[in-house]
Design a protein around this motif. Structure first.
Motif, PDB file in Angstrom:
ATOM      1  N   LEU A 370       0.826  -1.206   0.000  1.00  0.00           N
ATOM      2  CA  LEU A 370       0.000   0.000   0.000  1.00  0.00           C
ATOM      3  C   LEU A 370       0.863   1.261   0.000  1.00  0.00           C
ATOM      4  O   LEU A 370       0.521   2.258  -0.652  1.00  0.00           O
ATOM      5  CB  LEU A 370      -0.937  -0.005   1.211  1.00  0.00           C
ATOM      6  CG  LEU A 370      -2.040  -1.066   1.190  1.00  0.00           C
ATOM      7  CD1 LEU A 370      -2.745  -1.146   2.529  1.00  0.00           C
ATOM      8  CD2 LEU A 370      -3.046  -0.786   0.072  1.00  0.00           C
ATOM      9  N   VAL A 389      -6.153   1.141  -6.040  1.00  0.00           N
ATOM     10  CA  VAL A 389      -6.076  -0.140  -5.315  1.00  0.00           C
ATOM     11  C   VAL A 389      -6.606  -1.339  -6.094  1.00  0.00           C
ATOM     12  O   VAL A 389      -6.513  -2.474  -5.616  1.00  0.00           O
ATOM     13  CB  VAL A 389      -6.838  -0.048  -3.971  1.00  0.00           C
ATOM     14  CG1 VAL A 389      -6.199   0.981  -3.059  1.00  0.00           C
ATOM     15  CG2 VAL A 389      -8.319   0.284  -4.193  1.00  0.00           C
ATOM     16  N   LEU A 392      -3.831  -4.344  -6.917  1.00  0.00           N
ATOM     17  CA  LEU A 392      -2.789  -4.650  -5.944  1.00  0.00           C
ATOM     18  C   LEU A 392      -2.922  -6.125  -5.555  1.00  0.00           C
ATOM     19  O   LEU A 392      -3.865  -6.509  -4.848  1.00  0.00           O
ATOM     20  CB  LEU A 392      -2.926  -3.755  -4.712  1.00  0.00           C
ATOM     21  CG  LEU A 392      -2.815  -2.239  -4.964  1.00  0.00           C
ATOM     22  CD1 LEU A 392      -2.890  -1.477  -3.648  1.00  0.00           C
ATOM     23  CD2 LEU A 392      -1.534  -1.903  -5.718  1.00  0.00           C
ATOM     24  N   LEU A 395      -3.180  -7.159  -1.727  1.00  0.00           N
ATOM     25  CA  LEU A 395      -4.442  -6.685  -1.154  1.00  0.00           C
ATOM     26  C   LEU A 395      -5.587  -7.599  -1.574  1.00  0.00           C
ATOM     27  O   LEU A 395      -6.425  -7.995  -0.755  1.00  0.00           O
ATOM     28  CB  LEU A 395      -4.716  -5.247  -1.604  1.00  0.00           C
ATOM     29  CG  LEU A 395      -6.072  -4.642  -1.221  1.00  0.00           C
ATOM     30  CD1 LEU A 395      -6.262  -4.613   0.284  1.00  0.00           C
ATOM     31  CD2 LEU A 395      -6.228  -3.242  -1.819  1.00  0.00           C
ATOM     32  N   GLY A 498      -7.809  -0.969   1.714  1.00  0.00           N
ATOM     33  CA  GLY A 498      -6.643  -0.244   1.229  1.00  0.00           C
ATOM     34  C   GLY A 498      -6.423   1.059   1.975  1.00  0.00           C
ATOM     35  O   GLY A 498      -5.296   1.397   2.368  1.00  0.00           O
ATOM     36  N   HIS A 502      -3.554   1.359   5.120  1.00  0.00           N
ATOM     37  CA  HIS A 502      -2.479   2.287   4.787  1.00  0.00           C
ATOM     38  C   HIS A 502      -2.283   3.294   5.913  1.00  0.00           C
ATOM     39  O   HIS A 502      -1.158   3.736   6.184  1.00  0.00           O
ATOM     40  CB  HIS A 502      -2.798   3.016   3.475  1.00  0.00           C
ATOM     41  CG  HIS A 502      -1.763   4.016   3.070  1.00  0.00           C
ATOM     42  ND1 HIS A 502      -2.013   5.367   3.023  1.00  0.00           N
ATOM     43  CD2 HIS A 502      -0.455   3.866   2.721  1.00  0.00           C
ATOM     44  CE1 HIS A 502      -0.913   6.012   2.636  1.00  0.00           C
ATOM     45  NE2 HIS A 502       0.043   5.120   2.451  1.00  0.00           N
TER      46      HIS A 502
END
Length: 537
Positions: A370, A389, A392, A395, A498, A502
């Motif tokens: 992230l 996001v 990713l 994630l 996300g 983060h």
């Protein structure tokens, strides 16, 4: 003498009643019309639905059924006409497009206002409703909802930032804020209520045009129409319908437990069951939950707007004959979105938080990804965009693994075998038998997921064959009755997790404590006590 005769008559009547009850349950077992007498399972389940009703009412159906499958294997008899099939390949057979199977009468227990997309059992009516609703959740339309989702994430961040600042000073929260305490540079709290506030405010905003205000108030409360009929008539002559406020999350939980327990009972038992105090309270929760939708839709329709949200798109939708939804149907579908869009998001967010806090290595790896995507500092918008996001890989693996281990819908959804029968896992089942595939158990299938299938480990999504994993992955069900809001759920979880991971670091208050759940229709966390601190000070 008369007293003796009366006692004799009552005794005779009681014996006749007991004999009748025994015959009602014994004769179907002897006749075995669905050919399932040989399948293993609890002794009482061979003769009566009472066993499954008892298990469902105690809130751990998926775990109980899972233990039975570990004991007996692929097939377990859960009721006189119901067999649970724990085989990943059975998902595409039992729930497939075009196989002719219908939803069982289990779904009748979930009807309020009128039948919606979720609980209608008619194939024709379901096709009509899905045609109206499905386009609303296309990826293109879902992206239009993104600003609303991000706005409420900012509201959650504002509250948690405030608590983190107070927590560093060693202060304690008030009861109205959920009871947090500052210690060791963190704020310690139960994050489950906060995930509920976020999810309800998001879906309230999307489904009804305005949030419930739970994040602002730090409280679980929603307006409920006292009289559904009066609220359906709207706000005529400047008079608003009578409204009361109730804890929406509590109402939703009670409704889920009630309907899931009532649904496994035979239809002819249900009127009697409703006389039991526990079921009476559950039926009250059904009415209150419907009252939330009735009140919200009535208020929205009283003040037309050009705003783009789920309700506006439902209003625009038309069936093949060009007819829009009527007021009751519109309200019923809005209620469906409220239930589906709040529970799943909050439960999954809470489960992800728990597993990340319980696995520091996984949390650190995710946060490194992230940081690369969103920046390694505190500057910028705290709410990530979907574009930032959506690709990713770690994630996505974390979210998928949490949806696997914590199956929000873990029970096997019952389907009636159509004319001609079905062959499932090598066995033939005749017309009328009820089959289900337990998601909780399939998500722990060692052949699909590996010997450590009970362990939360996102790396498996990169190590094992993707087709094998997807075949056994069923968080949104499968086929024509699968979750219509899947695109919205994915967008919400990617942005929520996300953004929050983060910004914050999580640890468990009690690392040795299991993640407790209670199950109605969905498996819901009981609590999740964590310590939170800002990562980038």
């Amino acid at each position: 003498m008369a007293f003796f005769a009366l006692n004799l008559n009552l005794s005779t009547a009681a014996l006749v009643l007991l004999a009748a009850v025994a015959l009602v349950h014994l004769v179907p077992w002897l006749l075995d019309p669905h050919g399932i007498r040989s399948y293993p399972g609890p002794w009482l389940a061979k003769f009566s639905d009472a066993w499954l009703g008892w298990v469902a009412a105690h809130g751990h159906r998926s775990e109980v059924v899972h233990e039975l499958h570990k004991k007996h294997g692929t097939f377990v008899r859960l009721a006189p006409n119901h067999v649970s099939v724990a085989d990943p390949d059975a998902i595409q057979l039992v729930y497939a497009h075009g196989n002719g199977s219908l939803k069982a009468d289990f779904y009748d227990a979930f009807v309020s206002i009128q039948r919606g997309l979720f609980n209608t059992r008619s194939r024709a009516e379901h096709a009509r409703k899905r045609k109206i609703v499905s386009h609303i959740f296309s990826q293109k339309n879902v992206l239009e909802f993104e600003p609303h989702v991000r706005a409420h994430i900012r509201a959650l961040v504002a509250q948690w930032d405030r608590l983190c600042d107070l927590g560093r000073k060693g202060l304690e929260g008030t009861e109205g804020e959920g009871g947090w305490v500052g210690r060791d540079g963190r704020v310690w709290l139960d994050c489950l209520p906060w995930w509920n506030y976020l999810a309800f405010d998001i879906i309230g905003d999307l489904a009804f045009g305005a949030p419930f205000g739970m994040l602002h108030a730090c409280a679980d409360s929603a307006p409920v129409a006292v009289s559904h009929e009066a609220a359906m008539k709207g706000y005529g002559d400047g008079a608003a319908p009578e409204i009361e406020h109730f804890p929406a999350v509590q109402v939703l939980n009670s409704r889920g437990e009630y309907s899931a327990s009532m649904g496994v009972l035979p239809p002819h038992w249900r009127p009697l069951a409703r006389r039991i105090p526990w079921f009476r309270r559950g039926n009250q929760a059904v009415q209150r939950l419907a009252g939330i939708a009735v009140a919200a839709v009535a208020k929205r329709l009283a003040s037309p707007t050009d705003r783009t949200d789920l309700l506006s798109k439902l209003q625009e939708g038309k069936d093949d004959a060009g007819n829009p939804m009527g007021r009751p149907e519109l309200t019923a579908e809005a209620l469906t979105q409220l239930i589906a869009g709040s529970d799943t998001t909050s439960n999954s967010s809470c489960a992800i938080t728990y597993h990340l806090a319980a696995n520091p290595r996984v949390q650190e790896k995710l946060q490194a990804e992230l940081d690369d995507a969103l920046g390694a500092g505190p500057d910028g918008d705290p709410a990530a965009t979907f574009e930032q996001v959506k690709r990713l890989p770690y994630l996505e693996a974390v979210i998928s693994e949490a949806l696997r281990v914590h199956s929000t819908s873990g029970i096997g959804l019952p389907r009636i075998v159509p004319p001609g029968g079905l062959v499932v896992a090598g066995r033939f089942f005749p017309e009328g038998a009820v089959l289900s595939v337990p998601t909780y158990t399939v998500h722990r299938d060692a052949d699909a997921w590996g010997a450590d299938a009970d362990v939360f480990r996102p790396e498996r999504w990169f190590e094992r064959d993707e087709k094998t994993l997807q075949r056994a992955f069923n968080p949104f069900s499968f086929g024509p009755r699968s979750c219509v809001g899947r695109n919205l759920a994915n967008l919400e979880l990617l942005i929520i997790i996300g953004s929050i991971l983060h910004r914050y670091h999580f640890v468990l208050e009690d690392p040795g404590k299991n993640f407790e759940t209670r199950e109605g229709f969905l498996r819901k966390p009981v609590e999740c006590k964590v310590g939170i601190k800002r990562r980038h000070e």
